[in-house]
Design a protein around this motif. Structure first.
Motif, PDB file in Angstrom:
ATOM      1  N   ASN A  14       0.805  -1.223   0.000  1.00  0.00           N
ATOM      2  CA  ASN A  14       0.000   0.000   0.000  1.00  0.00           C
ATOM      3  C   ASN A  14       0.836   1.271   0.000  1.00  0.00           C
ATOM      4  O   ASN A  14       0.356   2.320  -0.405  1.00  0.00           O
ATOM      5  N   ASP A  15       2.065   1.196   0.437  1.00  0.00           N
ATOM      6  CA  ASP A  15       2.921   2.368   0.582  1.00  0.00           C
ATOM      7  C   ASP A  15       4.051   2.309  -0.448  1.00  0.00           C
ATOM      8  O   ASP A  15       4.810   1.341  -0.481  1.00  0.00           O
ATOM      9  N   PRO A  16       4.189   3.350  -1.288  1.00  0.00           N
ATOM     10  CA  PRO A  16       5.263   3.345  -2.288  1.00  0.00           C
ATOM     11  C   PRO A  16       6.654   3.224  -1.662  1.00  0.00           C
ATOM     12  O   PRO A  16       7.552   2.626  -2.250  1.00  0.00           O
ATOM     13  N   GLN A  17       6.841   3.765  -0.470  1.00  0.00           N
ATOM     14  CA  GLN A  17       8.133   3.655   0.208  1.00  0.00           C
ATOM     15  C   GLN A  17       8.424   2.190   0.568  1.00  0.00           C
ATOM     16  O   GLN A  17       9.557   1.738   0.465  1.00  0.00           O
ATOM     17  N   GLN A  18       7.388   1.483   0.992  1.00  0.00           N
ATOM     18  CA  GLN A  18       7.569   0.065   1.309  1.00  0.00           C
ATOM     19  C   GLN A  18       7.883  -0.726   0.044  1.00  0.00           C
ATOM     20  O   GLN A  18       8.674  -1.670   0.077  1.00  0.00           O
ATOM     21  N   ASP A  19       7.271  -0.348  -1.061  1.00  0.00           N
ATOM     22  CA  ASP A  19       7.574  -1.007  -2.328  1.00  0.00           C
ATOM     23  C   ASP A  19       9.028  -0.787  -2.718  1.00  0.00           C
ATOM     24  O   ASP A  19       9.698  -1.709  -3.202  1.00  0.00           O
ATOM     25  N   LYS A  20       9.533   0.432  -2.511  1.00  0.00           N
ATOM     26  CA  LYS A  20      10.939   0.708  -2.808  1.00  0.00           C
ATOM     27  C   LYS A  20      11.843  -0.142  -1.929  1.00  0.00           C
ATOM     28  O   LYS A  20      12.823  -0.722  -2.399  1.00  0.00           O
ATOM     29  N   LEU A  26      14.926  -7.262  -2.342  1.00  0.00           N
ATOM     30  CA  LEU A  26      14.959  -8.328  -3.347  1.00  0.00           C
ATOM     31  C   LEU A  26      16.215  -8.245  -4.214  1.00  0.00           C
ATOM     32  O   LEU A  26      16.794  -9.270  -4.581  1.00  0.00           O
ATOM     33  N   ALA A  27      16.654  -7.021  -4.537  1.00  0.00           N
ATOM     34  CA  ALA A  27      17.887  -6.863  -5.305  1.00  0.00           C
ATOM     35  C   ALA A  27      19.082  -7.378  -4.503  1.00  0.00           C
ATOM     36  O   ALA A  27      19.951  -8.088  -5.031  1.00  0.00           O
ATOM     37  N   LEU A  28      19.126  -7.046  -3.214  1.00  0.00           N
ATOM     38  CA  LEU A  28      20.200  -7.539  -2.359  1.00  0.00           C
ATOM     39  C   LEU A  28      20.152  -9.062  -2.234  1.00  0.00           C
ATOM     40  O   LEU A  28      21.201  -9.732  -2.256  1.00  0.00           O
ATOM     41  N   ALA A  29      18.956  -9.608  -2.100  1.00  0.00           N
ATOM     42  CA  ALA A  29      18.820 -11.067  -2.001  1.00  0.00           C
ATOM     43  C   ALA A  29      19.347 -11.735  -3.270  1.00  0.00           C
ATOM     44  O   ALA A  29      20.013 -12.779  -3.205  1.00  0.00           O
ATOM     45  N   GLY A  30      19.081 -11.145  -4.418  1.00  0.00           N
ATOM     46  CA  GLY A  30      19.597 -11.680  -5.679  1.00  0.00           C
ATOM     47  C   GLY A  30      21.118 -11.646  -5.719  1.00  0.00           C
ATOM     48  O   GLY A  30      21.758 -12.607  -6.147  1.00  0.00           O
ATOM     49  N   GLU A  31      21.696 -10.546  -5.261  1.00  0.00           N
ATOM     50  CA  GLU A  31      23.154 -10.429  -5.220  1.00  0.00           C
ATOM     51  C   GLU A  31      23.762 -11.465  -4.281  1.00  0.00           C
ATOM     52  O   GLU A  31      24.766 -12.093  -4.596  1.00  0.00           O
ATOM     53  N   VAL A  32      23.157 -11.641  -3.107  1.00  0.00           N
ATOM     54  CA  VAL A  32      23.650 -12.625  -2.148  1.00  0.00           C
ATOM     55  C   VAL A  32      23.590 -14.025  -2.749  1.00  0.00           C
ATOM     56  O   VAL A  32      24.510 -14.823  -2.593  1.00  0.00           O
ATOM     57  N   SER A  33      22.521 -14.317  -3.468  1.00  0.00           N
ATOM     58  CA  SER A  33      22.371 -15.629  -4.091  1.00  0.00           C
ATOM     59  C   SER A  33      23.496 -15.890  -5.097  1.00  0.00           C
ATOM     60  O   SER A  33      24.099 -16.962  -5.110  1.00  0.00           O
ATOM     61  N   VAL A  34      23.789 -14.900  -5.925  1.00  0.00           N
ATOM     62  CA  VAL A  34      24.860 -15.039  -6.913  1.00  0.00           C
ATOM     63  C   VAL A  34      26.207 -15.198  -6.211  1.00  0.00           C
ATOM     64  O   VAL A  34      27.014 -16.070  -6.575  1.00  0.00           O
ATOM     65  N   LEU A  81      24.378   1.287   2.039  1.00  0.00           N
ATOM     66  CA  LEU A  81      23.036   0.703   2.064  1.00  0.00           C
ATOM     67  C   LEU A  81      22.029   1.617   2.768  1.00  0.00           C
ATOM     68  O   LEU A  81      20.880   1.722   2.352  1.00  0.00           O
ATOM     69  N   LEU A  82      22.482   2.238   3.833  1.00  0.00           N
ATOM     70  CA  LEU A  82      21.570   3.046   4.649  1.00  0.00           C
ATOM     71  C   LEU A  82      21.567   4.527   4.267  1.00  0.00           C
ATOM     72  O   LEU A  82      20.847   5.312   4.876  1.00  0.00           O
ATOM     73  N   ARG A  83      22.349   4.902   3.255  1.00  0.00           N
ATOM     74  CA  ARG A  83      22.458   6.300   2.857  1.00  0.00           C
ATOM     75  C   ARG A  83      21.105   6.940   2.575  1.00  0.00           C
ATOM     76  O   ARG A  83      20.817   8.035   3.034  1.00  0.00           O
ATOM     77  N   ILE A  84      20.259   6.251   1.861  1.00  0.00           N
ATOM     78  CA  ILE A  84      18.958   6.827   1.512  1.00  0.00           C
ATOM     79  C   ILE A  84      18.125   7.124   2.756  1.00  0.00           C
ATOM     80  O   ILE A  84      17.445   8.140   2.830  1.00  0.00           O
ATOM     81  N   LEU A  85      18.205   6.252   3.763  1.00  0.00           N
ATOM     82  CA  LEU A  85      17.477   6.496   4.983  1.00  0.00           C
ATOM     83  C   LEU A  85      18.084   7.640   5.774  1.00  0.00           C
ATOM     84  O   LEU A  85      17.367   8.480   6.330  1.00  0.00           O
ATOM     85  N   GLU A  86      19.417   7.708   5.802  1.00  0.00           N
ATOM     86  CA  GLU A  86      20.102   8.792   6.501  1.00  0.00           C
ATOM     87  C   GLU A  86      19.775  10.137   5.866  1.00  0.00           C
ATOM     88  O   GLU A  86      19.561  11.128   6.548  1.00  0.00           O
ATOM     89  N   GLU A  87      19.730  10.187   4.524  1.00  0.00           N
ATOM     90  CA  GLU A  87      19.395  11.429   3.824  1.00  0.00           C
ATOM     91  C   GLU A  87      17.975  11.868   4.146  1.00  0.00           C
ATOM     92  O   GLU A  87      17.717  13.050   4.326  1.00  0.00           O
ATOM     93  N   GLU A  88      17.079  10.899   4.221  1.00  0.00           N
ATOM     94  CA  GLU A  88      15.685  11.235   4.536  1.00  0.00           C
ATOM     95  C   GLU A  88      15.573  11.774   5.957  1.00  0.00           C
ATOM     96  O   GLU A  88      14.860  12.748   6.196  1.00  0.00           O
ATOM     97  N   ILE A  89      16.282  11.157   6.901  1.00  0.00           N
ATOM     98  CA  ILE A  89      16.255  11.615   8.303  1.00  0.00           C
ATOM     99  C   ILE A  89      16.871  13.004   8.400  1.00  0.00           C
ATOM    100  O   ILE A  89      16.331  13.879   9.087  1.00  0.00           O
ATOM    101  N   ASP A  90      17.982  13.223   7.708  1.00  0.00           N
ATOM    102  CA  ASP A  90      18.633  14.536   7.730  1.00  0.00           C
ATOM    103  C   ASP A  90      17.735  15.626   7.151  1.00  0.00           C
ATOM    104  O   ASP A  90      17.813  16.773   7.561  1.00  0.00           O
ATOM    105  N   GLY A  91      16.884  15.240   6.195  1.00  0.00           N
ATOM    106  CA  GLY A  91      15.993  16.210   5.568  1.00  0.00           C
ATOM    107  C   GLY A  91      14.795  16.598   6.409  1.00  0.00           C
ATOM    108  O   GLY A  91      14.083  17.556   6.112  1.00  0.00           O
ATOM    109  N   LEU A  92      14.548  15.873   7.505  1.00  0.00           N
ATOM    110  CA  LEU A  92      13.390  16.175   8.341  1.00  0.00           C
ATOM    111  C   LEU A  92      13.591  17.380   9.193  1.00  0.00           C
ATOM    112  O   LEU A  92      14.363  17.857   9.728  1.00  0.00           O
TER     113      LEU A  92
END
Length: 92
Positions: A14-20, A26-34, A81-92
């Motif tokens: 229901n939430d676009p952020q959750q979809d991201k 899933l991308a990380l899981a694919g990389e780990v699998s390879v 990995l966490l950069r996007i979350l850190e940027e969002e927190i910094d922007g608040l």
């Protein structure tokens, strides 16, 4: 060549952020699998050629320099990995 799908992304949650976040996971899981498959291949080749045994791999103890290098890589990796979350927190 990297191919990208055309059109809108499917929405699973229901939430676009959750979809991201799901997409990232899933991308990380694919990389780990390879990586897991490649590591398994290397270990089997080393064993088959008599270079290293599974026990030697399991009991390996890195020296201090190697441990420090691994810790630095891990810290930088987690930061990326966490950069996007850190940027969002910094922007608040």
């Amino acid at each position: 060549m990297v191919q990208t799908a055309k059109g809108q992304r499917p929405v699973y949650l229901n939430d676009p952020q959750q979809d991201k976040l799901l997409g990232i996971i899933l991308a990380l899981a694919g990389e780990v699998s390879v990586l897991r498959e490649r590591l398994d291949t290397l270990e089997k080749l080393l064993e088959t050629k008599g270079i290293l045994s599974p026990a030697e791999i399991e009991t390996y103890q890195p020296d201090e320099k190697t441990s420090e290098q691994r810790e630095q890589w891990r810290t930088e990796y987690i930061s990326r990995l966490l950069r996007i979350l850190e940027e969002e927190i910094d922007g608040l």
